[in-house]
Design an enzyme around this catalytic site. Structure first.
Site, short mmCIF file in Angstrom:
data_model
loop_
_atom_site.label_atom_id
_atom_site.label_comp_id
_atom_site.label_asym_id
_atom_site.label_seq_id
_atom_site.Cartn_x
_atom_site.Cartn_y
_atom_site.Cartn_z
CB CYS A 75 20.62 -76.16 -40.14
SG CYS A 75 22.02 -75.83 -38.43
CB CYS A 213 28.25 -78.06 -40.99
SG CYS A 213 26.15 -78.17 -42.76
#
Length: 270
Positions: A75, A213
């Site tokens: 991430c 993201c």
């Protein structure tokens, strides 16, 4: 018995996280269930992903859980948030974060300017479904496969440059999680290119549509370079802010802000 867990709430361009230092947890916790409970927006703290971290001699280990309790391999936004948190707590500006076997080199130029070198990406198609299945799916949703590419940035992404309406993005994102297409699910990026910028929305596996993201930004930037749609450096545009992207010696470098929202205590029944 009720126990107390110290947490930090942060976000990267609206992609939000609950972050916990692993040293504050006893070994008795079911981490997957704890992640689900703390991520719940009505009865917990609320977040897109739950982050555990632990300091080692020369790096910080990061473990990522999705809101459904499943684990994630990478991430980018959480990495920037963790780097900023470490900077605020220790003053360190050059920070190495390990997620599994992937090394992420972070630099905190200032509190609102954090860069992460995520390394190289792979366009190996070994994990892709058969072309027949992809063609069938693409025809159903009028997706141009010449403008679609799979990229592995440490976690798997499909980048779709064909323009889809928001309601169709939700449907496509959900249905690409089908086991017959991607056995472990996939992150789906919907990218629109204008003036060397990529306007991006992302369906994250285990989460759903998110406001931003970081790994999707890296994968979409790499895909855009491969297609020749953009050049380096470029900008990825999300609803709540931008990421600056560049390629150096085959490595993808992401730069942007991270925001500290709150520090607090979570009370957990065991």
């Amino acid at each position: 018995m009720i126990s107390k867990i110290n947490f930090v709430k942060m976000h990267g361009l609206g992609n939000d996280f609950v972050i916990v230092n692993k040293r504050d947890l006893s070994s008795s916790y079911d981490l997957s269930q704890l992640a689900k409970n703390m991520a719940e927006r009505h009865t917990g703290i609320g977040c897109d992903q739950f982050i555990l971290y632990e300091e080692h001699n020369d790096f910080y280990e990061m473990i990522i859980y999705n809101i459904d309790g499943s684990s994630a391999k990478l991430c980018g936004n959480a990495t920037r948030c963790l780097a900023k948190l470490i900077y605020l707590d220790t003053g360190k500006q050059d920070i190495t974060v390990m997620v599994g076997n992937k090394k992420l080199l972070c630099n905190v130029n200032d509190e609102n300017n954090i860069s992460v070198n995520v390394g190289s990406v792979s366009f190996n198609e070994a994990w892709m479904p058969s072309r027949d299945k992809v063609w069938e799916f693409a025809e159903r949703y009028m997706i141009d496969l010449k403008e679609t590419i799979c990229v592995d940035i440490g976690n798997p992404h499909v980048v779709i440059f064909s323009k889809l309406e928001p309601q169709d993005q939700k449907i496509v994102g959900e249905r690409l999680q089908a086991k017959e297409l991607f056995a472990d699910g996939v992150n789906v990026n919907f990218a629109e290119v204008k003036d060397n910028k990529i306007y991006l929305s992302v369906w994250e596996r285990g989460v759903g549509l998110t406001l931003a993201c970081g790994s999707g930004a890296c994968g979409s930037f790499a895909a855009g370079l491969k297609h020749g749609f953009i050049h380096s450096p470029s900008t990825i545009v999300f609803k709540h802010g931008n990421l600056t992207m560049k390629e150096e010696n085959g490595n993808i470098i992401m730069q942007g802000a991270a925001t500290l929202v709150a520090r607090g205590e979570y009370y957990c029944e065991q």
